[in-house]
Design a protein around this motif. Structure first.
Motif, PDB file in Angstrom:
ATOM      1  N   LEU A 256      15.818  -7.354  15.377  1.00 42.65           N
ATOM      2  CA  LEU A 256      17.152  -7.003  14.700  1.00 42.65           C
ATOM      3  C   LEU A 256      17.872  -7.372  15.792  1.00 42.65           C
ATOM      4  CD1 LEU A 256      18.869  -5.437  13.119  1.00 42.65           C
ATOM      5  CD2 LEU A 256      19.029  -3.835  14.404  1.00 42.65           C
ATOM      6  N   LEU A 257      18.403  -7.541  17.175  1.00 41.03           N
ATOM      7  CA  LEU A 257      19.011  -7.666  17.864  1.00 41.03           C
ATOM      8  C   LEU A 257      18.815  -9.335  18.522  1.00 41.03           C
ATOM      9  CD1 LEU A 257      17.286  -5.755  21.143  1.00 41.03           C
ATOM     10  CD2 LEU A 257      19.575  -4.824  19.512  1.00 41.03           C
TER      11      LEU A 257
ATOM     12  N   ALA B 129      21.613  -0.486  18.620  1.00 41.66           N
ATOM     13  CA  ALA B 129      20.908  -1.258  17.098  1.00 41.66           C
ATOM     14  C   ALA B 129      21.837  -0.744  16.229  1.00 41.66           C
ATOM     15  CB  ALA B 129      19.736   0.220  16.892  1.00 41.66           C
TER      16      ALA B 129
ATOM     17  N   VAL C 114      12.100  -4.563  16.320  1.00 41.53           N
ATOM     18  CA  VAL C 114      13.600  -4.059  16.638  1.00 41.53           C
ATOM     19  C   VAL C 114      13.793  -5.471  17.756  1.00 41.53           C
ATOM     20  CG1 VAL C 114      15.551  -2.502  18.299  1.00 41.53           C
ATOM     21  CG2 VAL C 114      13.164  -1.405  17.023  1.00 41.53           C
TER      22      VAL C 114
ATOM     23  N   ASP D 269       8.552  -0.725  16.654  1.00 45.98           N
ATOM     24  CA  ASP D 269       8.877  -1.323  17.851  1.00 45.98           C
ATOM     25  C   ASP D 269       9.958  -2.727  18.396  1.00 45.98           C
ATOM     26  OD1 ASP D 269       9.961   1.788  18.219  1.00 45.98           O
ATOM     27  OD2 ASP D 269       8.332   2.098  19.882  1.00 45.98           O
TER      28      ASP D 269
ATOM     29  N   LEU E  39      15.588   1.857   9.999  1.00 45.21           N
ATOM     30  CA  LEU E  39      16.040   1.922  10.874  1.00 45.21           C
ATOM     31  C   LEU E  39      15.603   3.386  11.802  1.00 45.21           C
ATOM     32  CD1 LEU E  39      15.481   0.519  14.102  1.00 45.21           C
ATOM     33  CD2 LEU E  39      17.838   0.173  14.446  1.00 45.21           C
TER      34      LEU E  39
END
Length: 234
Positions: free
Chosen positions: A206-207, A85, A203, A200, A69
């Motif tokens: 990940l969240l 992040a 991400v 992008d 990242l």
């Protein structure tokens, strides 16, 4: 110090009665040398368990996230984005220790990660539609729920999201030419901009992993709470 180090390893690698028995045994030893000798034996026993290596693999999976990242192009973004992040990664580190039924979770997450990786390498349509990963995630969670119930499903959701993030962002880091052409025609560095724009959407994975991690931690602590309470005398 010996007891504290062993407690940390047990917390990471053996969330079961066997790990608690190890801690009770080493705490009962009064001689420091005997404690160290027993603790080393416990560590060796922990490292021979397949579940321990699966959990270590989960920690390494989380550790790959900040490398991918922040080290890639566009990694030095705004402070707010970095803070979000970083918080998500910290949550994932805590959550990976709480994953239960590791074999079931590992099979579901490995299947999801490998299938998505194969799709990225073989199909431009898959690369152009990162949202399709949600359907794969749902299938992995359903399979884990069928094999292991709610806690396995939550663990699979958490680890599969991490696996999809790592294989996608890692693929575009190693093979940026595979990134879909989403940069404007007047882009100065189209390959790099395509890589940034194409990573992008992941991400969000990940969240989502952090969100599932929070739910998993809450579920584990809720189910462990009543079991940890001693029975009342009547």
């Amino acid at each position: 110090m010996t007891v504290r180090v062993l407690a940390l390893l047990v917390r990471l690698l053996a969330r079961d009665g066997w790990g608690r028995a190890m801690l009770a045994e080493v705490a009962a030893l009064e001689e420091p040398r005997a404690q160290r000798r027993f603790a080393l034996g416990c560590v060796g026993a922990l490292l021979t368990r397949s579940a321990s290596w699966l959990r270590i693999s989960g920690v390494l999976l989380v550790a790959a996230v900040p490398t991918l990242l922040f080290a890639g192009p566009g990694g030095s973004g705004d402070v707010a984005g970095l803070a979000i992040a970083g918080t998500a990664i910290a949550v994932c580190l805590v959550a990976v220790v709480h994953v239960e039924q590791m074999p079931v979770v590992a099979r579901a997450a490995c299947a999801g990660g490998c299938l998505w990786w194969a799709g990225l390498l073989a199909s431009e349509a898959v690369r152009s539609h990162p949202q399709w990963a949600l359907a794969l995630l749902a299938a992995c969670v359903a399979a884990a729920a069928w094999r292991g119930g709610l806690l396995a499903a939550l663990g699979a959701a958490f680890v599969t999201c991490l696996a999809i993030f790592v294989v996608a962002v890692g693929t575009y880091a190693v093979l940026p030419q595979l990134a879909p052409a989403v940069a404007p025609a007047n882009a100065v560095h189209p390959v790099i901009e395509n890589q940034i724009e194409s990573t992008d959407p992941y991400v969000g994975e990940l969240l989502l992993a952090a969100l599932f991690g929070i739910v998993l931690i809450a579920a584990i602590r809720t189910t462990a709470g009543p079991m940890a309470q001693p029975p009342r005398n009547r």
